[in-house]
Motif scaffolding. Structure first.
Motif, PDB file in Angstrom:
ATOM      1  N   LYS A  82      -4.982   1.011  -5.468  1.00 48.86           N
ATOM      2  CA  LYS A  82      -5.837  -0.179  -5.394  1.00 48.86           C
ATOM      3  C   LYS A  82      -4.988  -1.436  -5.272  1.00 48.86           C
ATOM      4  N   GLU A  92     -16.762  -0.348  -9.254  1.00 49.47           N
ATOM      5  CA  GLU A  92     -16.029   0.232  -8.127  1.00 49.47           C
ATOM      6  C   GLU A  92     -16.962   0.578  -6.972  1.00 49.47           C
ATOM      7  N   LEU A  93     -18.175   1.032  -7.277  1.00 47.20           N
ATOM      8  CA  LEU A  93     -19.130   1.326  -6.207  1.00 47.20           C
ATOM      9  C   LEU A  93     -19.562   0.045  -5.495  1.00 47.20           C
ATOM     10  N   HIS A 127     -11.842   2.870  -3.983  1.00 44.15           N
ATOM     11  CA  HIS A 127     -12.912   2.488  -4.909  1.00 44.15           C
ATOM     12  C   HIS A 127     -13.813   3.680  -5.229  1.00 44.15           C
ATOM     13  N   TRP A 128     -14.054   4.515  -4.221  1.00 46.64           N
ATOM     14  CA  TRP A 128     -14.900   5.692  -4.447  1.00 46.64           C
ATOM     15  C   TRP A 128     -14.259   6.642  -5.453  1.00 46.64           C
ATOM     16  N   TYR A 157     -16.843  -0.748  -3.249  1.00 44.67           N
ATOM     17  CA  TYR A 157     -16.901   0.185  -2.118  1.00 44.67           C
ATOM     18  C   TYR A 157     -17.865  -0.333  -1.046  1.00 44.67           C
ATOM     19  N   PRO A 202     -11.941   1.652   1.241  1.00 45.27           N
ATOM     20  CA  PRO A 202     -13.142   2.078   0.510  1.00 45.27           C
ATOM     21  C   PRO A 202     -12.943   3.334  -0.321  1.00 45.27           C
ATOM     22  N   GLU A 203     -12.147   4.293   0.180  1.00 42.38           N
ATOM     23  CA  GLU A 203     -11.971   5.558  -0.534  1.00 42.38           C
ATOM     24  C   GLU A 203     -11.307   5.362  -1.893  1.00 42.38           C
ATOM     25  N   GLN A 243     -17.254  -1.454   2.724  1.00 43.01           N
ATOM     26  CA  GLN A 243     -17.934  -0.640   3.731  1.00 43.01           C
ATOM     27  C   GLN A 243     -19.441  -0.912   3.681  1.00 43.01           C
TER      28      GLN A 243
END
Length: 348
Positions: free
Chosen positions: A280, A311-312, A292-293, A315, A289-290, A319
């Motif tokens: 991060k 985090e979502l 944060h996922w 994300y 984005p990945e 995205q």
């Protein structure tokens, strides 16, 4: 590093590998009668004559205004097609690397009426000594020098050029280079990474393992092997290879993300958080984005739903056109409302 490899080689004894190279699909172009299609293409090489992947190459007009942009593939190859006649500048963008930027002028000439022109460039980058002499952790592979027979070197260079131009011919030429010099690191590494790029993960394993046997300081081999093993669900082997990649280049965003993901799957949550937070941090300027996922999945597993929701939201910010955006928004609301809410169908 030797301790890492001895353990890794023991673990890989249980992995079935296939070293036979199947014919690759040739990539061609469909030409329409009477339409002139000009091309500018080439390969970007590092100072040690190895192809450089994932660099942007910009095509500029004679006034240095950008016309198009391409990215080098696993064989260092770039291509611009359908370009009008005229003078252009080909610029290799090296931001974030230890290489100096490179620009070369080319001319597409209308020599014969109705005939296309094509220009091929071999671009050899140079190191930026201001960066090479600093303590930058990740930019290039550790220098690995081999006394390669000239016949093998020529076959390898021709094979790299032909990998995407003539399909299986390029693979065959690199294989011939390996017959001349079986421990040719660049050839082993290139074939292994190329198979990973083509999602032929099983075929990549034998080459990548052999390339690491030859050069145990190769970040690209470790990372490619980790990714291939991950895709093949060989998680213990993937985890060990990913650990090796982060040891070699701790400032690699991709390595830290993959390592953190594998640690999460291995339920090593504390170490996974460290790796993912490092990813991060490394993606601060260009959020991924990945990252944060994966952090959301981890925090949810740890019962830290407020952080998972954060985090979502990050994300979706990175995205915004996610196909499951409404589901994620609903999940964020549930996570904020219920500290015990668990991911179910949302898990990737």
């Amino acid at each position: 590093m030797k301790q890492l490899m001895s353990l890794f080689q023991i673990m890989l004894l249980g992995v079935v590998v296939c070293s036979a190279a199947a014919p690759a699909n040739s990539i061609g172009e469909t030409h329409t009668a009477n339409i002139v299609i000009n091309r500018i293409e080439g390969i970007v090489w590092d100072p040690y004559r190895r192809p450089v992947r994932d660099l942007y190459v910009e095509l500029q007009d004679e006034n240095y205004f950008a016309v198009s942009r391409a990215r080098t593939d696993s064989a260092g190859r770039f291509s611009f097609s359908g370009v009008s006649f005229g003078r252009y500048n080909v610029k290799v963008l090296t931001s974030g690397t230890n290489y100096l930027e490179y620009t070369e002028s080319v001319d597409l000439l209308n020599v014969l009426r109705g005939a296309a022109d094509a220009v091929y460039l071999d671009i050899y980058l140079k190191f930026d000594t201001r960066k090479v002499n600093s303590n930058v952790s990740e930019v290039t592979e550790v220098v690995f020098v081999q006394d390669v027979p000239e016949e093998a070197r020529k076959l390898y260079k021709r094979g790299v050029k032909d990998l995407h131009e003539k399909g299986d011919i390029g693979f065959n030429e690199i294989e011939e280079a390996l017959k001349v010099f079986p421990t040719y690191f660049d050839a082993l590494n290139t074939l292994g990474r190329e198979y990973v790029e083509r999602k032929e993960y099983q075929k990549s394993l034998a080459y990548l393992i052999r390339s690491i046997d030859v050069n145990q300081r190769s970040f690209s081999s470790f990372y490619a092997l980790a990714y291939a093993c991950y895709q093949l669900s060989h998680r213990p082997e993937a985890l060990e290879a990913a650990r090796g990649a982060t040891m070699l280049q701790p400032n690699s965003l991709n390595a830290q993300l993959l390592y953190g993901t594998l640690l999460r799957l291995d339920r090593s949550y504390e170490t996974a958080e460290k790796a993912l937070l490092q990813a991060k941090k490394l993606s601060k300027d260009r959020p991924v984005p990945e990252v944060h996922w994966q952090l959301a999945l981890l925090y949810n597993k740890l019962g830290r739903n407020a952080e998972a929701a954060d985090e979502l939201e990050a994300y979706l910010k990175v995205q915004p056109d996610a196909h499951d955006k409404k589901q994620i928004q609903d999940l964020i609301a549930k996570l904020r409302k219920d500290p015990k809410q668990k991911f179910v169908s949302m898990v990737k």
